[in-house]
Write a protein that holds these residues in place. Sequence first.
Motif, PDB file in Angstrom:
ATOM      1  N   VAL A 293      50.990  55.980  80.525  1.00 17.24           N
ATOM      2  CA  VAL A 293      50.834  56.811  79.335  1.00 17.24           C
ATOM      3  C   VAL A 293      50.971  58.291  79.668  1.00 17.24           C
ATOM      4  O   VAL A 293      51.502  59.068  78.878  1.00 17.24           O
ATOM      5  CB  VAL A 293      49.478  56.518  78.647  1.00 17.24           C
ATOM      6  N   ALA A 294      50.522  58.693  80.850  1.00 17.78           N
ATOM      7  CA  ALA A 294      50.567  60.106  81.248  1.00 17.78           C
ATOM      8  C   ALA A 294      51.975  60.581  81.579  1.00 17.78           C
ATOM      9  O   ALA A 294      52.202  61.789  81.694  1.00 17.78           O
ATOM     10  CB  ALA A 294      49.648  60.338  82.444  1.00 17.78           C
ATOM     11  N   ASN A 295      52.900  59.661  81.733  1.00 17.67           N
ATOM     12  CA  ASN A 295      54.260  60.016  82.162  1.00 17.67           C
ATOM     13  C   ASN A 295      55.279  59.452  81.188  1.00 17.67           C
ATOM     14  O   ASN A 295      55.441  58.240  81.089  1.00 17.67           O
ATOM     15  CB  ASN A 295      54.528  59.457  83.562  1.00 17.67           C
ATOM     16  N   ASN A 296      55.996  60.352  80.509  1.00 15.80           N
ATOM     17  CA  ASN A 296      57.020  59.870  79.578  1.00 15.80           C
ATOM     18  C   ASN A 296      58.363  59.654  80.274  1.00 15.80           C
ATOM     19  O   ASN A 296      59.340  59.313  79.631  1.00 15.80           O
ATOM     20  CB  ASN A 296      57.173  60.821  78.386  1.00 15.80           C
ATOM     21  N   ASN A 297      58.402  59.821  81.580  1.00 17.62           N
ATOM     22  CA  ASN A 297      59.648  59.626  82.341  1.00 17.62           C
ATOM     23  C   ASN A 297      59.701  58.253  83.013  1.00 17.62           C
ATOM     24  O   ASN A 297      60.526  58.018  83.873  1.00 17.62           O
ATOM     25  CB  ASN A 297      59.813  60.731  83.391  1.00 17.62           C
ATOM     26  N   ILE A 298      58.840  57.343  82.596  1.00 13.54           N
ATOM     27  CA  ILE A 298      58.813  55.989  83.148  1.00 13.54           C
ATOM     28  C   ILE A 298      59.455  55.051  82.128  1.00 13.54           C
ATOM     29  O   ILE A 298      59.153  55.119  80.935  1.00 13.54           O
ATOM     30  CB  ILE A 298      57.370  55.518  83.425  1.00 13.54           C
TER      31      ILE A 298
ATOM     32  N   ASP B  29      41.339  50.424  91.084  1.00 13.55           N
ATOM     33  CA  ASP B  29      41.388  49.439  90.004  1.00 13.55           C
ATOM     34  C   ASP B  29      42.832  49.341  89.514  1.00 13.55           C
ATOM     35  O   ASP B  29      43.321  50.218  88.798  1.00 13.55           O
ATOM     36  CB  ASP B  29      40.474  49.866  88.862  1.00 13.55           C
ATOM     37  N   SER B  30      43.507  48.275  89.880  1.00 20.60           N
ATOM     38  CA  SER B  30      44.920  48.127  89.526  1.00 20.60           C
ATOM     39  C   SER B  30      45.136  47.936  88.025  1.00 20.60           C
ATOM     40  O   SER B  30      46.230  48.180  87.522  1.00 20.60           O
ATOM     41  CB  SER B  30      45.548  46.964  90.294  1.00 20.60           C
ATOM     42  N   THR B  31      44.104  47.508  87.277  1.00 21.17           N
ATOM     43  CA  THR B  31      44.263  47.303  85.841  1.00 21.17           C
ATOM     44  C   THR B  31      44.401  48.613  85.069  1.00 21.17           C
ATOM     45  O   THR B  31      44.742  48.598  83.894  1.00 21.17           O
ATOM     46  CB  THR B  31      43.100  46.489  85.236  1.00 21.17           C
ATOM     47  N   LEU B  32      44.162  49.732  85.735  1.00 18.91           N
ATOM     48  CA  LEU B  32      44.283  51.033  85.076  1.00 18.91           C
ATOM     49  C   LEU B  32      45.681  51.626  85.226  1.00 18.91           C
ATOM     50  O   LEU B  32      45.887  52.814  85.009  1.00 18.91           O
ATOM     51  CB  LEU B  32      43.223  52.000  85.608  1.00 18.91           C
ATOM     52  N   TRP B  33      46.681  50.785  85.516  1.00 22.06           N
ATOM     53  CA  TRP B  33      48.065  51.239  85.639  1.00 22.06           C
ATOM     54  C   TRP B  33      48.538  51.926  84.365  1.00 22.06           C
ATOM     55  O   TRP B  33      49.369  52.827  84.412  1.00 22.06           O
ATOM     56  CB  TRP B  33      48.989  50.051  85.956  1.00 22.06           C
ATOM     57  N   TRP B  34      48.013  51.509  83.218  1.00 26.35           N
ATOM     58  CA  TRP B  34      48.435  52.056  81.940  1.00 26.35           C
ATOM     59  C   TRP B  34      48.141  53.546  81.831  1.00 26.35           C
ATOM     60  O   TRP B  34      48.855  54.265  81.106  1.00 26.35           O
ATOM     61  CB  TRP B  34      47.810  51.285  80.774  1.00 26.35           C
ATOM     62  N   ILE B  35      47.127  54.041  82.535  1.00 26.70           N
ATOM     63  CA  ILE B  35      46.818  55.473  82.490  1.00 26.70           C
ATOM     64  C   ILE B  35      47.991  56.261  83.063  1.00 26.70           C
ATOM     65  O   ILE B  35      48.419  57.261  82.492  1.00 26.70           O
ATOM     66  CB  ILE B  35      45.507  55.783  83.245  1.00 26.70           C
ATOM     67  N   ILE B  36      48.525  55.800  84.174  1.00 27.76           N
ATOM     68  CA  ILE B  36      49.676  56.482  84.788  1.00 27.76           C
ATOM     69  C   ILE B  36      50.891  56.356  83.876  1.00 27.76           C
ATOM     70  O   ILE B  36      51.637  57.320  83.685  1.00 27.76           O
ATOM     71  CB  ILE B  36      49.954  55.913  86.194  1.00 27.76           C
TER      72      ILE B  36
ATOM     73  N   GLY C 145      59.708  50.657  96.125  1.00 26.21           N
ATOM     74  CA  GLY C 145      58.609  49.696  96.232  1.00 26.21           C
ATOM     75  C   GLY C 145      57.318  50.142  95.577  1.00 26.21           C
ATOM     76  O   GLY C 145      56.399  49.335  95.438  1.00 26.21           O
ATOM     77  N   ASP C 146      57.221  51.410  95.161  1.00 28.03           N
ATOM     78  CA  ASP C 146      56.017  51.849  94.447  1.00 28.03           C
ATOM     79  C   ASP C 146      55.924  51.131  93.115  1.00 28.03           C
ATOM     80  O   ASP C 146      56.926  50.883  92.449  1.00 28.03           O
ATOM     81  CB  ASP C 146      56.050  53.361  94.202  1.00 28.03           C
ATOM     82  N   ARG C 147      54.695  50.786  92.738  1.00 23.71           N
ATOM     83  CA  ARG C 147      54.426  50.153  91.444  1.00 23.71           C
ATOM     84  C   ARG C 147      53.253  50.875  90.804  1.00 23.71           C
ATOM     85  O   ARG C 147      52.374  51.400  91.501  1.00 23.71           O
ATOM     86  CB  ARG C 147      54.058  48.675  91.624  1.00 23.71           C
ATOM     87  N   LEU C 148      53.230  50.888  89.497  1.00 19.04           N
ATOM     88  CA  LEU C 148      52.139  51.578  88.799  1.00 19.04           C
ATOM     89  C   LEU C 148      50.785  50.949  89.105  1.00 19.04           C
ATOM     90  O   LEU C 148      49.790  51.657  89.271  1.00 19.04           O
ATOM     91  CB  LEU C 148      52.394  51.579  87.288  1.00 19.04           C
ATOM     92  N   ASP C 149      50.730  49.626  89.212  1.00 23.19           N
ATOM     93  CA  ASP C 149      49.445  48.986  89.504  1.00 23.19           C
ATOM     94  C   ASP C 149      48.964  49.291  90.913  1.00 23.19           C
ATOM     95  O   ASP C 149      47.764  49.490  91.139  1.00 23.19           O
ATOM     96  CB  ASP C 149      49.490  47.486  89.239  1.00 23.19           C
ATOM     97  N   SER C 150      49.874  49.386  91.870  1.00 33.90           N
ATOM     98  CA  SER C 150      49.442  49.713  93.238  1.00 33.90           C
ATOM     99  C   SER C 150      49.043  51.189  93.341  1.00 33.90           C
ATOM    100  O   SER C 150      48.111  51.532  94.074  1.00 33.90           O
ATOM    101  CB  SER C 150      50.514  49.352  94.268  1.00 33.90           C
TER     102      SER C 150
ATOM    103  N   ILE D 231      49.384  61.835  88.086  1.00 32.35           N
ATOM    104  CA  ILE D 231      48.278  60.886  88.217  1.00 32.35           C
ATOM    105  C   ILE D 231      47.010  61.585  87.726  1.00 32.35           C
ATOM    106  O   ILE D 231      46.462  62.440  88.420  1.00 32.35           O
ATOM    107  CB  ILE D 231      48.068  60.438  89.693  1.00 32.35           C
ATOM    108  N   PRO D 232      46.554  61.269  86.512  1.00 34.25           N
ATOM    109  CA  PRO D 232      45.300  61.854  86.038  1.00 34.25           C
ATOM    110  C   PRO D 232      44.131  61.347  86.890  1.00 34.25           C
ATOM    111  O   PRO D 232      44.021  60.147  87.138  1.00 34.25           O
ATOM    112  CB  PRO D 232      45.181  61.364  84.599  1.00 34.25           C
ATOM    113  N   ILE D 233      43.310  62.242  87.344  1.00 33.89           N
ATOM    114  CA  ILE D 233      42.196  61.860  88.212  1.00 33.89           C
ATOM    115  C   ILE D 233      40.900  61.666  87.422  1.00 33.89           C
ATOM    116  O   ILE D 233      40.073  60.837  87.765  1.00 33.89           O
ATOM    117  CB  ILE D 233      42.009  62.905  89.331  1.00 33.89           C
ATOM    118  N   GLU D 234      40.742  62.396  86.335  1.00 32.91           N
ATOM    119  CA  GLU D 234      39.528  62.300  85.512  1.00 32.91           C
ATOM    120  C   GLU D 234      39.662  61.121  84.538  1.00 32.91           C
ATOM    121  O   GLU D 234      39.886  61.297  83.350  1.00 32.91           O
ATOM    122  CB  GLU D 234      39.310  63.609  84.743  1.00 32.91           C
ATOM    123  N   VAL D 235      39.505  59.897  85.047  1.00 33.46           N
ATOM    124  CA  VAL D 235      39.786  58.714  84.232  1.00 33.46           C
ATOM    125  C   VAL D 235      38.640  58.303  83.311  1.00 33.46           C
ATOM    126  O   VAL D 235      38.874  57.618  82.315  1.00 33.46           O
ATOM    127  CB  VAL D 235      40.223  57.508  85.101  1.00 33.46           C
TER     128      VAL D 235
END
Length: 102
Positions: A64-69, A55-62, A42-47, A84-88
């Motif tokens: 891009v940071a993970n090539n296993n998705i 900010d759910s619109t920043l799902w792309w950061i997660i 049930g986990d989603r990148l936007d959540s 999960i990069p914290i320094e956005v």
Amino acid sequence: MSRYENIPILKTEFTNRPYYKSTFYPEIPLLSTDVYVITNVGDRLDSLAYSYYSDSTLWWIISVANNNITKGTLYPVPGTQLRIPIEVNGIINLYNQINQAR
């Protein structure tokens, strides 16, 4: 936080239909402040983005940071370790610079 304000809306020459210019994403370096999580059903990148960035619109950061998705989905496979990069702010600035320059 970015709301993609730097991505222009263009119009096709013949039909005058609007479309977005291609978007390019920056490489996201590993930092000691990054957080690692194991995904659950049930986990989603936007959540996840909302949980960590408010900010759910920043799902792309997660993404891009993970090539296993699997690209093209917001649902990571349960049991996947995600960074999960914290320094956005720096990532968003890079994103804006890359897409403004084009």
